[in-house]
Design an enzyme around this catalytic site. Structure first.
Site, PDB file in Angstrom:
ATOM      1  N   LYS A 102       0.825  -1.211   0.000  1.00 55.36           N
ATOM      2  CA  LYS A 102       0.000   0.000   0.000  1.00 55.36           C
ATOM      3  C   LYS A 102       0.866   1.270   0.000  1.00 55.36           C
ATOM      4  O   LYS A 102       0.591   2.195  -0.742  1.00 55.36           O
ATOM      5  CB  LYS A 102      -0.932   0.011   1.222  1.00 55.36           C
ATOM      6  CG  LYS A 102      -1.868  -1.200   1.284  1.00 55.36           C
ATOM      7  CD  LYS A 102      -2.823  -1.135   2.469  1.00 55.36           C
ATOM      8  CE  LYS A 102      -2.155  -1.236   3.837  1.00 55.36           C
ATOM      9  NZ  LYS A 102      -1.536  -2.559   4.128  1.00 55.36           N
ATOM     10  N   ARG A 156      -9.698   0.325   9.036  1.00 58.89           N
ATOM     11  CA  ARG A 156      -9.289  -1.021   9.439  1.00 58.89           C
ATOM     12  C   ARG A 156     -10.408  -1.783  10.119  1.00 58.89           C
ATOM     13  O   ARG A 156     -10.241  -2.965  10.423  1.00 58.89           O
ATOM     14  CB  ARG A 156      -8.096  -0.937  10.393  1.00 58.89           C
ATOM     15  CG  ARG A 156      -6.743  -1.050   9.705  1.00 58.89           C
ATOM     16  CD  ARG A 156      -5.666  -0.836  10.754  1.00 58.89           C
ATOM     17  NE  ARG A 156      -4.432  -1.537  10.486  1.00 58.89           N
ATOM     18  CZ  ARG A 156      -3.422  -1.044   9.754  1.00 58.89           C
ATOM     19  NH1 ARG A 156      -3.512   0.112   9.175  1.00 58.89           N
ATOM     20  NH2 ARG A 156      -2.319  -1.746   9.613  1.00 58.89           N
ATOM     21  N   ARG A 180      11.470  -6.132   5.027  1.00 53.05           N
ATOM     22  CA  ARG A 180      11.328  -4.710   5.343  1.00 53.05           C
ATOM     23  C   ARG A 180      11.890  -4.416   6.736  1.00 53.05           C
ATOM     24  O   ARG A 180      12.501  -3.364   6.943  1.00 53.05           O
ATOM     25  CB  ARG A 180       9.849  -4.311   5.257  1.00 53.05           C
ATOM     26  CG  ARG A 180       9.602  -2.828   5.489  1.00 53.05           C
ATOM     27  CD  ARG A 180       8.179  -2.423   5.133  1.00 53.05           C
ATOM     28  NE  ARG A 180       7.242  -2.709   6.205  1.00 53.05           N
ATOM     29  CZ  ARG A 180       5.924  -2.491   6.131  1.00 53.05           C
ATOM     30  NH1 ARG A 180       5.390  -2.007   5.020  1.00 53.05           N
ATOM     31  NH2 ARG A 180       5.131  -2.764   7.140  1.00 53.05           N
ATOM     32  N   ARG A 208      -0.545  -9.484  13.429  1.00 58.06           N
ATOM     33  CA  ARG A 208      -1.100  -8.414  12.579  1.00 58.06           C
ATOM     34  C   ARG A 208      -1.945  -9.023  11.473  1.00 58.06           C
ATOM     35  O   ARG A 208      -3.011  -8.492  11.128  1.00 58.06           O
ATOM     36  CB  ARG A 208       0.026  -7.569  11.984  1.00 58.06           C
ATOM     37  CG  ARG A 208       0.642  -6.629  13.006  1.00 58.06           C
ATOM     38  CD  ARG A 208       2.035  -6.189  12.617  1.00 58.06           C
ATOM     39  NE  ARG A 208       2.080  -5.363  11.417  1.00 58.06           N
ATOM     40  CZ  ARG A 208       3.190  -5.114  10.748  1.00 58.06           C
ATOM     41  NH1 ARG A 208       4.348  -5.645  11.145  1.00 58.06           N
ATOM     42  NH2 ARG A 208       3.162  -4.346   9.684  1.00 58.06           N
ATOM     43  N   ARG A 267      11.499  -0.804  11.960  1.00 57.21           N
ATOM     44  CA  ARG A 267      10.225  -0.992  12.658  1.00 57.21           C
ATOM     45  C   ARG A 267      10.237  -2.292  13.439  1.00 57.21           C
ATOM     46  O   ARG A 267      10.370  -3.368  12.866  1.00 57.21           O
ATOM     47  CB  ARG A 267       9.074  -1.023  11.638  1.00 57.21           C
ATOM     48  CG  ARG A 267       8.641   0.341  11.194  1.00 57.21           C
ATOM     49  CD  ARG A 267       7.555   0.266  10.152  1.00 57.21           C
ATOM     50  NE  ARG A 267       6.392  -0.511  10.559  1.00 57.21           N
ATOM     51  CZ  ARG A 267       5.273  -0.586   9.857  1.00 57.21           C
ATOM     52  NH1 ARG A 267       5.181   0.074   8.712  1.00 57.21           N
ATOM     53  NH2 ARG A 267       4.267  -1.303  10.282  1.00 57.21           N
TER      54      ARG A 267
HETATM   55  N1  UDP Z   1      -2.359   0.800  13.224  1.00 57.22           N
HETATM   56  C1  UDP Z   1      -3.642   0.834  13.700  1.00 57.22           C
HETATM   57  N2  UDP Z   1      -4.583   1.539  13.017  1.00 57.22           N
HETATM   58  C2  UDP Z   1      -4.310   2.203  11.874  1.00 57.22           C
HETATM   59  C3  UDP Z   1      -2.994   2.165  11.366  1.00 57.22           C
HETATM   60  C4  UDP Z   1      -2.041   1.442  12.065  1.00 57.22           C
HETATM   61  O1  UDP Z   1      -3.951   0.237  14.720  1.00 57.22           O
HETATM   62  O2  UDP Z   1      -5.205   2.843  11.289  1.00 57.22           O
HETATM   63  C5  UDP Z   1      -1.317   0.086  13.988  1.00 57.22           C
HETATM   64  C6  UDP Z   1      -1.455  -1.418  13.963  1.00 57.22           C
HETATM   65  O3  UDP Z   1      -0.938  -1.900  15.188  1.00 57.22           O
HETATM   66  C7  UDP Z   1      -0.547  -1.833  12.812  1.00 57.22           C
HETATM   67  C8  UDP Z   1       0.589  -0.824  12.938  1.00 57.22           C
HETATM   68  O4  UDP Z   1      -0.041   0.363  13.424  1.00 57.22           O
HETATM   69  O5  UDP Z   1      -0.083  -3.151  12.929  1.00 57.22           O
HETATM   70  C9  UDP Z   1       1.321  -0.527  11.645  1.00 57.22           C
HETATM   71  O6  UDP Z   1       0.430  -0.024  10.695  1.00 57.22           O
HETATM   72  P1  UDP Z   1       0.859   0.239   9.184  1.00 57.22           P
HETATM   73  O7  UDP Z   1      -0.386   0.608   8.467  1.00 57.22           O
HETATM   74  O8  UDP Z   1       1.983   1.164   9.115  1.00 57.22           O
HETATM   75  O9  UDP Z   1       1.428  -1.160   8.757  1.00 57.22           O
HETATM   76  P2  UDP Z   1       1.212  -1.971   7.447  1.00 57.22           P
HETATM   77  O10 UDP Z   1      -0.109  -2.626   7.642  1.00 57.22           O
HETATM   78  O11 UDP Z   1       1.207  -0.974   6.309  1.00 57.22           O
HETATM   79  O12 UDP Z   1       2.360  -2.891   7.404  1.00 57.22           O
HETATM   80 MG    MG Z   2       1.939   0.639   5.216  1.00 55.01          MG
END
Ligand code: UDP
Ligand code: MG
Length: 191
Positions: free
Chosen positions: A14, A89, A128, A146, A134
């Site tokens: 994304k 989300r 990554r 996740r 991270r």
């Molecule tokens: N997160 C969340 N809500 C959001 C965005 C992020 O809770 O709207 C938290 C959640 O713990 C997630 C972490 O932040 O695992 C990293 O999010 P990011 O979107 O950066 O990770 P990606 O899914 O893109 O790897």
């Molecule tokens: Mg992201």
């Protein structure tokens, strides 16, 4: 105006695709993950609350992320449109986004869902993690959590947009340019 929800599991691409979309369509990129990490870095109260969730791979509360989106929308009146990356989300967040946009006489144009299988996601996120710094990308248990949180709480968002006739799947495996081409084709339909 295009308001694009870029959807997909962690590691689906994304962020990478958002950069290309911003360049081509001049949209404002809103990544709630990036916003939360900025709060963490600045050690704000919100950042501390977020950190406790993020380090376990859990979701930050709907209220917090919806509040951040509201601020971003208010700070960018007159934008050509927005890319929502990693938001909504949950279905509650998707409903709140519709309300916020409606207040501004806007709506979601299209929701593009990047489709990538779990083993590939795990591989990409661990890669990554070697360069991103991270912590949530460096621990396999956190990554798998996740992904399960995504499957349990975030996947229903797809049905939400499907019911509105706005959901479109995009194959998230291939070259960055191939995937961007497929995304562009869908965005052009909303121009
Ligand atoms: N997160 C969340 N809500 C959001 C965005 C992020 O809770 O709207 C938290 C959640 O713990 C997630 C972490 O932040 O695992 C990293 O999010 P990011 O979107 O950066 O990770 P990606 O899914 O893109 O790897
Ligand atoms: Mg992201």
């Amino acid at each position: 105006m295009i308001n694009l929800v870029l959807f997909g599991p962690p590691g689906a691409g994304k962020g990478t695709q958002s950069d290309l979309i911003v360049e081509k369509y001049g949209l404002i990129h809103i990544s709630t993950g990036d916003l939360l990490r900025a709060e963490m870095k600045a050690q704000t109260d919100l950042g501390k609350v977020a950190a406790a969730k993020i380090e376990k791979g859990e979701l930050v509360s709907d209220d917090i992320v919806i509040g951040m989106i509201k601020n971003k929308l208010a700070a960018n009146t007159g934008a050509k449109g927005f890319i929502f990356d990693g938001f909504p989300r949950t279905t509650a967040q998707a409903e709140a986004l519709d309300v916020l946009l409606k207040e501004l006489n806007m709506s979601v144009s299209v929701m593009l869902s990047l489709e990538v299988e779990t083993p590939e996601l795990l591989k990409r996120l661990l890669e990554r993690g070697k360069v991103s710094g991270r912590a949530d990308d460096q621990n396999e248990d956190v990554i798998m959590n996740r992904i399960s949180v995504y499957n349990a709480s975030t996947l229903p968002v797809k049905e939400y947009y499907k019911a509105q006739g706005k959901q479109q799947e995009i194959k998230g495996v291939g070259s960055i340019q191939e995937i961007f081409q497929a995304i562009s084709t869908e965005c052009d339909k909303s121009l």
